[in-house]
Design a protein around this motif. Structure first.
Motif, PDB file in Angstrom:
ATOM      1  N   PRO A 105       0.822  -1.211   0.000  1.00 55.85           N
ATOM      2  CA  PRO A 105       0.000   0.000   0.000  1.00 55.85           C
ATOM      3  C   PRO A 105       0.856   1.262   0.000  1.00 55.85           C
ATOM      4  CG  PRO A 105       0.094  -0.910   2.198  1.00 55.85           C
ATOM      5  CD  PRO A 105       0.794  -1.898   1.310  1.00 55.85           C
ATOM      6  N   ALA A 106       0.390   2.262  -0.746  1.00 61.80           N
ATOM      7  CA  ALA A 106       1.111   3.526  -0.863  1.00 61.80           C
ATOM      8  C   ALA A 106       0.094   4.653  -1.006  1.00 61.80           C
ATOM      9  CB  ALA A 106       2.059   3.504  -2.062  1.00 61.80           C
ATOM     10  N   VAL A 107       0.583   5.890  -0.919  1.00 57.83           N
ATOM     11  CA  VAL A 107      -0.292   7.066  -0.975  1.00 57.83           C
ATOM     12  C   VAL A 107       0.226   8.049  -2.013  1.00 57.83           C
ATOM     13  CG1 VAL A 107      -1.204   9.049   0.303  1.00 57.83           C
ATOM     14  CG2 VAL A 107      -0.921   6.848   1.460  1.00 57.83           C
ATOM     15  N   VAL A 108      -0.688   8.585  -2.813  1.00 59.35           N
ATOM     16  CA  VAL A 108      -0.381   9.716  -3.688  1.00 59.35           C
ATOM     17  C   VAL A 108      -1.138  10.927  -3.157  1.00 59.35           C
ATOM     18  CG1 VAL A 108      -0.636  10.728  -5.985  1.00 59.35           C
ATOM     19  CG2 VAL A 108       0.106   8.353  -5.743  1.00 59.35           C
ATOM     20  N   VAL A 109      -0.409  11.976  -2.829  1.00 55.38           N
ATOM     21  CA  VAL A 109      -1.002  13.217  -2.334  1.00 55.38           C
ATOM     22  C   VAL A 109      -1.046  14.221  -3.471  1.00 55.38           C
ATOM     23  CG1 VAL A 109      -0.755  15.144  -0.721  1.00 55.38           C
ATOM     24  CG2 VAL A 109      -0.136  12.830   0.005  1.00 55.38           C
ATOM     25  N   ILE A 110      -2.232  14.774  -3.734  1.00 56.11           N
ATOM     26  CA  ILE A 110      -2.384  15.816  -4.756  1.00 56.11           C
ATOM     27  C   ILE A 110      -2.783  17.101  -4.049  1.00 56.11           C
ATOM     28  CG2 ILE A 110      -3.507  16.505  -6.894  1.00 56.11           C
ATOM     29  CD1 ILE A 110      -4.164  13.589  -7.427  1.00 56.11           C
ATOM     30  N   GLU A 111      -1.853  18.035  -3.961  1.00 49.95           N
ATOM     31  CA  GLU A 111      -2.112  19.296  -3.277  1.00 49.95           C
ATOM     32  C   GLU A 111      -2.906  20.247  -4.178  1.00 49.95           C
ATOM     33  OE1 GLU A 111      -1.586  20.311  -0.283  1.00 49.95           O
ATOM     34  OE2 GLU A 111       0.309  19.603   0.566  1.00 49.95           O
ATOM     35  N   ASP A 112      -3.887  20.923  -3.591  1.00 50.55           N
ATOM     36  CA  ASP A 112      -4.669  21.959  -4.280  1.00 50.55           C
ATOM     37  C   ASP A 112      -5.227  21.463  -5.612  1.00 50.55           C
ATOM     38  OD1 ASP A 112      -4.182  23.797  -2.225  1.00 50.55           O
ATOM     39  OD2 ASP A 112      -2.285  24.406  -3.126  1.00 50.55           O
ATOM     40  N   ILE A 113      -5.967  20.377  -5.568  1.00 45.05           N
ATOM     41  CA  ILE A 113      -6.508  19.799  -6.797  1.00 45.05           C
ATOM     42  C   ILE A 113      -7.517  20.743  -7.450  1.00 45.05           C
ATOM     43  CG2 ILE A 113      -8.448  18.570  -5.719  1.00 45.05           C
ATOM     44  CD1 ILE A 113      -7.736  16.196  -7.602  1.00 45.05           C
ATOM     45  N   ASP A 114      -8.097  21.659  -6.662  1.00 45.70           N
ATOM     46  CA  ASP A 114      -9.058  22.613  -7.226  1.00 45.70           C
ATOM     47  C   ASP A 114      -8.375  23.678  -8.073  1.00 45.70           C
ATOM     48  OD1 ASP A 114      -7.887  23.385  -4.807  1.00 45.70           O
ATOM     49  OD2 ASP A 114      -9.489  24.758  -4.297  1.00 45.70           O
ATOM     50  N   ARG A 115      -7.049  23.738  -8.068  1.00 48.49           N
ATOM     51  CA  ARG A 115      -6.317  24.710  -8.877  1.00 48.49           C
ATOM     52  C   ARG A 115      -5.354  24.030  -9.854  1.00 48.49           C
ATOM     53  NH1 ARG A 115      -6.638  29.966  -6.569  1.00 48.49           N
ATOM     54  NH2 ARG A 115      -7.765  29.923  -4.592  1.00 48.49           N
TER      55      ARG A 115
END
Length: 333
Positions: free
Chosen positions: A173-183
């Motif tokens: 298991p791993a995580v992808v973080v997407i910062e400020d997806i609304d922009r």
């Protein structure tokens, strides 16, 4: 366009293999590819499997210390305590339950008859604690690989995000973080391409997506209304009066500031619309002002800092009114 990248040899288990390199300028970025020449097709495939396993092992060894970024980048993994995250208790429990269940492996998902992947969208005003939550999870689960993708990286494209998911899935298991997806969406990031990445089947197996947004209302409904993309939308509220009171009293005590109950109440009233980042800045500003005066930090410095924060918030709100909606994100004019 292509150009010759050279040749080198590798000895493995008594055999010699030759790597013939080629640089290719594609639509998104410069790619480096290799043809491998060896004793037989079977041995070449065995070497490829060995190298992939070595790469996965190397990444896993680095995970407790680093978080990974596009194109092979990495940065030091932050250390952050959940106790510093100001959240309603039910929200904290909901998030921790989701993280704990996912990181234990696919068993619960297999039992539920769904794919082993999860999407969580953290929505709330800037400074409300979205990044603090992510830092706390990174710190708690040091053995879990985290990949971070944000628009501040230079010249990032959809292909870079797709590559992160592909690599993360190998380490599940791993995580992808997407910062400020609304922009995020622009000419480099068409909405349809982003949706395709999030919908990826094999490439996102075993991967949890944690995305942040200042306001989920600015996000195209196609992104948030389909559960397989974001199964859980968590709205991070402004800190309530009780949380702000605890923070004020603890920070004041740590700085040896004597506050009466009346002074605490006045500060609580003045900070009703503050995020935790704003609350922190009130004390930071007070300390800096007192230091410049060569004085002990006092209630008067906190009042000045609150006034300065109010002025800063007024400017920020005026800038927000100058933004326009594009159907997916509110972008600067």
């Amino acid at each position: 366009t292509s150009s010759w990248a050279g040749m080198y040899s590798v000895d493995h288990e008594g055999d010699t293999y030759y790597f013939l390199g080629d640089f290719h300028q594609g639509d998104y970025k410069l790619r480096e590819t290799y043809a491998i020449v060896g004793p037989s097709k079977e041995k070449v495939m065995a070497l490829v499997a060995f190298l992939k396993a070595e790469e996965v092992g190397a990444k896993r060894a680095l995970a407790p210390k680093y978080i990974f970024t596009p194109r092979g980048g990495k940065t030091i993994r932050p250390s952050y305590d959940w106790n510093k995250v100001i959240l309603p208790e039910e929200t904290r429990k909901l998030l921790q339950q989701n993280f704990s269940t996912f990181f234990k492996g696919p068993e619960a998902f297999n039992k539920a008859g769904v794919a082993y992947r999860r999407g969580i969208l953290l929505a709330g005003a800037p400074g409300c604690g979205k990044t603090s939550i992510i830092k706390a999870v990174m710190s708690q689960y040091k053995e879990i690989p985290f990949y971070v993708f944000e628009k501040s990286f230079d010249d990032v494209y959809v292909e870079d995000l797709r590559a992160l998911y592909k690599e993360a899935s190998k380490l599940q298991p791993a995580v992808v973080v997407i910062e400020d997806i609304d922009r995020l969406v622009d000419s480099n990031f068409p909405l349809a391409d982003l949706l395709n990445v999030l919908d990826g089947l094999g490439s996102s197996s075993g991967v949890m997506t944690i995305a942040t947004a200042n306001n989920e209302k600015d996000i195209d409904p196609a992104l948030v209304e389909r559960p397989s993309r974001f199964d859980l939308v968590v709205r991070i509220p402004l800190p309530d009066k009780d949380h702000r009171k605890i923070y004020i009293e603890e920070r004041a005590a740590s700085l040896d500031i004597k506050l009466s109950e009346e002074q605490v109440e006045k500060m609580l009233k003045a900070t009703e619309a503050y995020t935790m980042a704003c609350m922190q800045e009130v004390f930071v500003g007070a300390v800096l002002t007192a230091f410049s005066e060569e004085a002990q930090v006092a209630y008067a410095h906190l009042l000045v800092s609150i006034k300065n924060m109010d002025n800063s918030l007024k400017v920020a709100r005026k800038q927000d009114t100058k933004k326009k909606s594009t159907g997916f994100a509110a972008l600067e004019n």
